[in-house]
Design a protein around this motif. Sequence first.
Motif, PDB file in Angstrom:
ATOM      1  N   LYS A 166     -15.836  32.451  56.875  1.00 43.85           N
ATOM      2  CA  LYS A 166     -14.574  31.532  57.328  1.00 43.85           C
ATOM      3  C   LYS A 166     -14.537  30.166  57.009  1.00 43.85           C
ATOM      4  CE  LYS A 166     -11.929  29.260  60.274  1.00 43.85           C
ATOM      5  NZ  LYS A 166     -12.027  27.703  60.766  1.00 43.85           N
ATOM      6  N   THR A 167     -15.931  29.767  57.302  1.00 46.95           N
ATOM      7  CA  THR A 167     -16.317  28.169  56.953  1.00 46.95           C
ATOM      8  C   THR A 167     -16.238  27.975  55.453  1.00 46.95           C
ATOM      9  OG1 THR A 167     -17.700  28.277  58.792  1.00 46.95           O
ATOM     10  CG2 THR A 167     -17.968  26.437  57.352  1.00 46.95           C
ATOM     11  N   LEU A 168     -16.772  28.812  54.598  1.00 46.78           N
ATOM     12  CA  LEU A 168     -16.919  28.522  53.112  1.00 46.78           C
ATOM     13  C   LEU A 168     -15.503  28.862  52.534  1.00 46.78           C
ATOM     14  CD1 LEU A 168     -18.686  27.381  50.930  1.00 46.78           C
ATOM     15  CD2 LEU A 168     -19.575  29.690  50.797  1.00 46.78           C
ATOM     16  N   LEU A 169     -14.816  29.924  52.933  1.00 46.30           N
ATOM     17  CA  LEU A 169     -13.479  29.956  52.524  1.00 46.30           C
ATOM     18  C   LEU A 169     -12.465  28.961  52.694  1.00 46.30           C
ATOM     19  CD1 LEU A 169     -11.614  32.194  50.995  1.00 46.30           C
ATOM     20  CD2 LEU A 169     -11.128  33.263  53.116  1.00 46.30           C
ATOM     21  N   LEU A 174      -9.227  24.510  50.808  1.00 43.12           N
ATOM     22  CA  LEU A 174      -8.802  23.134  51.065  1.00 43.12           C
ATOM     23  C   LEU A 174      -9.070  22.117  49.797  1.00 43.12           C
ATOM     24  CD1 LEU A 174      -9.875  22.336  54.660  1.00 43.12           C
ATOM     25  CD2 LEU A 174      -7.472  22.709  53.941  1.00 43.12           C
ATOM     26  N   TRP A 175     -10.205  22.401  49.126  1.00 47.40           N
ATOM     27  CA  TRP A 175     -10.633  21.868  48.057  1.00 47.40           C
ATOM     28  C   TRP A 175      -9.896  22.357  46.700  1.00 47.40           C
ATOM     29  CZ3 TRP A 175     -13.052  24.057  43.550  1.00 47.40           C
ATOM     30  CH2 TRP A 175     -13.390  23.167  42.763  1.00 47.40           C
ATOM     31  N   ALA A 176      -9.708  23.544  46.530  1.00 48.91           N
ATOM     32  CA  ALA A 176      -9.193  24.070  45.357  1.00 48.91           C
ATOM     33  C   ALA A 176      -7.617  23.719  45.117  1.00 48.91           C
ATOM     34  CB  ALA A 176      -9.190  25.598  45.351  1.00 48.91           C
ATOM     35  N   GLN A 177      -7.271  23.599  43.779  1.00 54.07           N
ATOM     36  CA  GLN A 177      -6.052  23.387  43.320  1.00 54.07           C
ATOM     37  C   GLN A 177      -5.244  24.634  43.307  1.00 54.07           C
ATOM     38  OE1 GLN A 177      -7.082  21.022  39.500  1.00 54.07           O
ATOM     39  NE2 GLN A 177      -5.437  19.520  40.251  1.00 54.07           N
ATOM     40  N   VAL A 178      -6.106  25.559  42.540  1.00 56.50           N
ATOM     41  CA  VAL A 178      -5.378  27.028  42.766  1.00 56.50           C
ATOM     42  C   VAL A 178      -5.997  27.707  43.867  1.00 56.50           C
ATOM     43  CG1 VAL A 178      -4.854  29.189  41.486  1.00 56.50           C
ATOM     44  CG2 VAL A 178      -5.089  27.138  40.281  1.00 56.50           C
ATOM     45  N   LYS A 179      -5.259  28.083  45.045  1.00 56.50           N
ATOM     46  CA  LYS A 179      -5.655  28.517  46.067  1.00 56.50           C
ATOM     47  C   LYS A 179      -6.370  30.052  45.790  1.00 56.50           C
ATOM     48  CE  LYS A 179      -4.728  24.900  48.218  1.00 56.50           C
ATOM     49  NZ  LYS A 179      -5.665  23.818  48.652  1.00 56.50           N
ATOM     50  N   PRO A 180      -7.365  30.334  46.552  1.00 59.72           N
ATOM     51  CA  PRO A 180      -7.622  31.781  46.319  1.00 59.72           C
ATOM     52  C   PRO A 180      -6.732  32.823  46.876  1.00 59.72           C
ATOM     53  CG  PRO A 180      -9.051  30.662  48.023  1.00 59.72           C
ATOM     54  CD  PRO A 180      -8.157  29.624  47.418  1.00 59.72           C
ATOM     55  N   SER A 181      -6.397  33.810  46.282  1.00 60.42           N
ATOM     56  CA  SER A 181      -5.497  34.723  46.944  1.00 60.42           C
ATOM     57  C   SER A 181      -5.798  36.154  47.573  1.00 60.42           C
ATOM     58  CB  SER A 181      -4.708  35.527  45.823  1.00 60.42           C
ATOM     59  OG  SER A 181      -5.608  36.053  44.892  1.00 60.42           O
ATOM     60  N   SER A 182      -7.262  36.109  47.524  1.00 54.95           N
ATOM     61  CA  SER A 182      -7.983  37.252  48.262  1.00 54.95           C
ATOM     62  C   SER A 182      -9.381  36.909  48.430  1.00 54.95           C
ATOM     63  CB  SER A 182      -7.791  38.583  47.309  1.00 54.95           C
ATOM     64  OG  SER A 182      -8.306  38.593  46.031  1.00 54.95           O
ATOM     65  N   ASN A 183     -10.030  37.618  49.189  1.00 53.76           N
ATOM     66  CA  ASN A 183     -11.355  37.660  49.813  1.00 53.76           C
ATOM     67  C   ASN A 183     -12.112  38.871  50.105  1.00 53.76           C
ATOM     68  OD1 ASN A 183     -14.076  36.293  50.276  1.00 53.76           O
ATOM     69  ND2 ASN A 183     -13.570  36.404  52.470  1.00 53.76           N
ATOM     70  N   GLN A 184     -12.865  39.246  49.361  1.00 56.97           N
ATOM     71  CA  GLN A 184     -13.419  40.816  49.618  1.00 56.97           C
ATOM     72  C   GLN A 184     -14.744  40.412  50.679  1.00 56.97           C
ATOM     73  OE1 GLN A 184     -15.083  42.315  46.133  1.00 56.97           O
ATOM     74  NE2 GLN A 184     -13.042  43.584  45.710  1.00 56.97           N
ATOM     75  N   VAL A 185     -14.712  41.470  51.669  1.00 59.68           N
ATOM     76  CA  VAL A 185     -15.636  41.620  52.779  1.00 59.68           C
ATOM     77  C   VAL A 185     -16.517  42.761  52.610  1.00 59.68           C
ATOM     78  CG1 VAL A 185     -16.134  41.581  55.118  1.00 59.68           C
ATOM     79  CG2 VAL A 185     -14.130  40.324  54.183  1.00 59.68           C
ATOM     80  N   ASN A 186     -17.915  42.779  52.559  1.00 59.86           N
ATOM     81  CA  ASN A 186     -18.347  43.822  52.477  1.00 59.86           C
ATOM     82  C   ASN A 186     -18.703  44.508  53.660  1.00 59.86           C
ATOM     83  OD1 ASN A 186     -20.791  45.805  51.887  1.00 59.86           O
ATOM     84  ND2 ASN A 186     -21.596  44.477  50.437  1.00 59.86           N
ATOM     85  N   PHE A 200      -7.761  33.041  59.934  1.00 58.10           N
ATOM     86  CA  PHE A 200      -7.558  32.126  58.839  1.00 58.10           C
ATOM     87  C   PHE A 200      -6.910  32.540  57.498  1.00 58.10           C
ATOM     88  CE2 PHE A 200      -9.169  30.056  54.798  1.00 58.10           C
ATOM     89  CZ  PHE A 200      -8.616  28.569  55.041  1.00 58.10           C
ATOM     90  N   ALA A 201      -7.474  33.820  57.272  1.00 60.55           N
ATOM     91  CA  ALA A 201      -6.705  34.556  56.163  1.00 60.55           C
ATOM     92  C   ALA A 201      -5.413  34.763  56.296  1.00 60.55           C
ATOM     93  CB  ALA A 201      -7.447  35.888  55.891  1.00 60.55           C
ATOM     94  N   LYS A 202      -4.833  35.127  57.470  1.00 59.55           N
ATOM     95  CA  LYS A 202      -3.549  35.262  57.491  1.00 59.55           C
ATOM     96  C   LYS A 202      -2.617  33.949  57.731  1.00 59.55           C
ATOM     97  CE  LYS A 202      -0.545  37.649  61.381  1.00 59.55           C
ATOM     98  NZ  LYS A 202      -0.642  38.219  62.737  1.00 59.55           N
ATOM     99  N   GLU A 203      -3.325  32.859  58.397  1.00 59.29           N
ATOM    100  CA  GLU A 203      -2.606  31.659  58.224  1.00 59.29           C
ATOM    101  C   GLU A 203      -2.326  31.206  56.878  1.00 59.29           C
ATOM    102  OE1 GLU A 203      -4.068  27.294  59.602  1.00 59.29           O
ATOM    103  OE2 GLU A 203      -4.861  28.796  60.606  1.00 59.29           O
TER     104      GLU A 203
END
Length: 271
Positions: A166-169, A174-186, A200-203
């Motif tokens: 969550k912290t790194l995502l 917050l930094w990225a111009q193009v926001k991540p649309s997904s994050n994979q979890v192992n 956070f992902a939902k928000e």
Amino acid sequence: MGTEGARALLERAGSLTLQTGNLLNWGCLRKKCPATPGEEVRDCIQKTLTEWSSKIGQDQNQETLEVLECTVAQAIEKINPEERDELKVSAKLFIVGSNSSSIRDAVDLACSALGVAQLDSVIVAPPPVEDGTNLSLEYLQPYWKELENLVQNKKIVAIGTSDLDKTLLEQLYLWAQVKPSSNQVNLASCCVMPPDLTAFAKECDIQLLTHNDPKELLCEASFQEVLQESIQNVKANEWIPLWLLRYSVIVKSRGIIKSKGYIMQAKRNAS
């Protein structure tokens, strides 16, 4: 003649691009279900190298190629332009050598192999960090900037990440111009999605996906081992994998996988 010809070409080339083509066209792999993603990658690379080397004739033995293209011709399958709108083309990119320029090379090769102008989504697996070093936003930034450039140039529609907490995502978002649309979890590391990551992902409207890929899907030692097994007496220790891309083509309306394959690039470090 095949193995000798392949070995001679590898001893003179500077880089190697390997494409498996559509694995669904491989009769031998249909009957066999690899236990892990790592086993599947090794299997595919080995079969592609073996098939490629067996078809090299004596005439090619004299030819010096800086970039070798290693493919199984009958498995290569481009997308019909008339069907493109009905398909979703997605990829996951594993960077083995820490070089952000690998991203452009990988996306360009994937588009060319599939005969498309752009990929619908690309997830980048964080490149390996040195022992004792934690993954940080500063480390990810050059790779993300490269992905953002490809989105701006219309080579990719959406970009995502893998294995970020969550912290790194949040830092990346917050930094990225193009926001991540997904994050994979192992799922091997957590049976249940962490609540703070889920919230956070939902928000931020980030889709959380699951995967079962190992931390290193293809390491240097593993690639060299497969190369040695496939082409006898080759100087495998001179070859270093740069990146590995796994793609899938899915029929949107039915959720059926139409095509799946791997593309990888390696370079030769001759002493």
